[in-house]
Design an enzyme around this catalytic site. Sequence first.
Site, PDB file in Angstrom:
ATOM      1  N   ASP A 170       0.701  -0.803   0.033  1.00  0.00           N
ATOM      2  CA  ASP A 170       0.127  -0.316   0.351  1.00  0.00           C
ATOM      3  C   ASP A 170       1.167   1.244  -0.176  1.00  0.00           C
ATOM      4  O   ASP A 170       1.651   1.471   0.734  1.00  0.00           O
ATOM      5  CB  ASP A 170      -0.981  -0.322   1.678  1.00  0.00           C
ATOM      6  CG  ASP A 170      -1.929   0.702   0.920  1.00  0.00           C
ATOM      7  OD1 ASP A 170      -2.529   1.564   0.803  1.00  0.00           O
ATOM      8  OD2 ASP A 170      -1.918   1.980   1.786  1.00  0.00           O
ATOM      9  N   ASN A 178      -2.751  12.794  -3.191  1.00  0.00           N
ATOM     10  CA  ASN A 178      -3.725  13.185  -4.582  1.00  0.00           C
ATOM     11  C   ASN A 178      -3.944  14.829  -3.792  1.00  0.00           C
ATOM     12  O   ASN A 178      -4.283  15.810  -5.039  1.00  0.00           O
ATOM     13  CB  ASN A 178      -4.019  12.325  -4.628  1.00  0.00           C
ATOM     14  CG  ASN A 178      -4.504  11.162  -5.499  1.00  0.00           C
ATOM     15  OD1 ASN A 178      -3.958  11.613  -6.333  1.00  0.00           O
ATOM     16  ND2 ASN A 178      -5.308  10.437  -5.084  1.00  0.00           N
ATOM     17  N   HIS A 183      -4.326  15.147  -8.650  1.00  0.00           N
ATOM     18  CA  HIS A 183      -4.918  13.260  -8.975  1.00  0.00           C
ATOM     19  C   HIS A 183      -3.661  13.172 -10.632  1.00  0.00           C
ATOM     20  O   HIS A 183      -3.893  11.750 -10.631  1.00  0.00           O
ATOM     21  CB  HIS A 183      -6.430  13.074  -9.630  1.00  0.00           C
ATOM     22  CG  HIS A 183      -7.455  12.697  -8.165  1.00  0.00           C
ATOM     23  ND1 HIS A 183      -7.331  11.764  -7.371  1.00  0.00           N
ATOM     24  CD2 HIS A 183      -8.429  14.260  -7.689  1.00  0.00           C
ATOM     25  CE1 HIS A 183      -8.452  12.017  -6.385  1.00  0.00           C
ATOM     26  NE2 HIS A 183      -8.329  13.594  -6.842  1.00  0.00           N
ATOM     27  N   ASP A 187      -1.747   9.758 -10.567  1.00  0.00           N
ATOM     28  CA  ASP A 187      -1.845   8.361 -11.219  1.00  0.00           C
ATOM     29  C   ASP A 187      -0.345   8.377 -12.172  1.00  0.00           C
ATOM     30  O   ASP A 187      -0.291   7.543 -12.581  1.00  0.00           O
ATOM     31  CB  ASP A 187      -2.613   9.233 -12.849  1.00  0.00           C
ATOM     32  CG  ASP A 187      -4.066   9.103 -12.546  1.00  0.00           C
ATOM     33  OD1 ASP A 187      -4.266   8.870 -11.361  1.00  0.00           O
ATOM     34  OD2 ASP A 187      -4.768  10.053 -12.850  1.00  0.00           O
ATOM     35  N   GLU A 214      -4.811   1.978  -4.176  1.00  0.00           N
ATOM     36  CA  GLU A 214      -3.085   2.321  -3.956  1.00  0.00           C
ATOM     37  C   GLU A 214      -2.986   1.220  -3.337  1.00  0.00           C
ATOM     38  O   GLU A 214      -1.704   1.180  -3.436  1.00  0.00           O
ATOM     39  CB  GLU A 214      -3.083   3.670  -3.617  1.00  0.00           C
ATOM     40  CG  GLU A 214      -2.904   3.459  -1.943  1.00  0.00           C
ATOM     41  CD  GLU A 214      -4.645   3.959  -1.661  1.00  0.00           C
ATOM     42  OE1 GLU A 214      -5.407   4.491  -0.060  1.00  0.00           O
ATOM     43  OE2 GLU A 214      -5.923   4.203  -2.280  1.00  0.00           O
TER      44      GLU A 214
END
Length: 332
Positions: A170, A178, A183, A187, A214
């Site tokens: 994780d 973010n 965002h 990505d 994630e």
Amino acid sequence: MPPSLLLVDDDPTLIQLMGRLLGDLGRIRFATSGEAALRQAHAERPDLILLDAEMPGMNGFDTCVALKAAPDLSEVPVIFVTSHTDLDHEMLGFSVGAADFIHKPVSEHILRARVTTHLRLKQMSDELRRLANTDALTELPNRRAFDAALAREWARSLRETQPLCCLMVDIDHFKDYNDRYGHPAGDVCLNRVAQALRGALLRPTDMVARYGGEEFAVLLPNTTRDGGCLVAERLLQAVLELHLPHEGGVADGIVSVSIGVASSDESTEQQGNAAVGEPDSADLMRRADRALYLAKHQGRGMARTIEPPPGAVSPQSGEGLRANLDSAERYS
């Protein structure tokens, strides 16, 4: 790589003839019995099988049933090559999974046309399966592909009495990432981390998949818990070496991950609160997830098992990263 064609017939002369007629369409392999065909197919999965219906011992129909029952061969198209022209034999062939029929004596034009058509259909279906099992953002296998691989490798581990290890990974404080960077940057971060995880695995049998959000999942066949811990340290370091800025992170202002490690070789006592009864693949995932929770609870940026091995330390201290990790090729 050109497609692979497996020609199966107890008549070597017919195999030689078909090999000459099809040689420019792919790599030709051959077998003269159903048993040999199964061994060849398991050793290297073909793209198309041309199978004689009537052979001594294991006939073509029984061979086709065995091929379709094998998870790694069930999607390979089978064309029966047979002297039978009656409807009953064709219906039997289709009922056991045949894609088509070619009648003897073999016509060059019919043979090449049928083979070309089924190779093209196989290529299209392979591409559709790839797209259905690939995460578009990270280009890793997706959750569906991972679940299928987990089921397959769990069955293999039971059959061969070999350990199977799973890691849950994780990205630390990814929501904050973010919120802070946006965002689109998130990505990019997911993709960079995904490629770092994939690049840190040494063996072609190992698999990393995007599990959701994630989170990533890593599958390590024939790997003990101790071997899984070595791999986890390699993954931790690979992500740190990206040096992706993360002011809200836990690793000196760069992106880090937390990892939970679980393996089927752990004893019942080490399984803690695992479900009552025989362990299964779902239990393995539950233990990896609980170990991930433990890594987060203890400060993130580290790998943990449910019951950490003696001397386990956070890799941030530098003591947990051993210089010989790059040579640990078998993880056992």
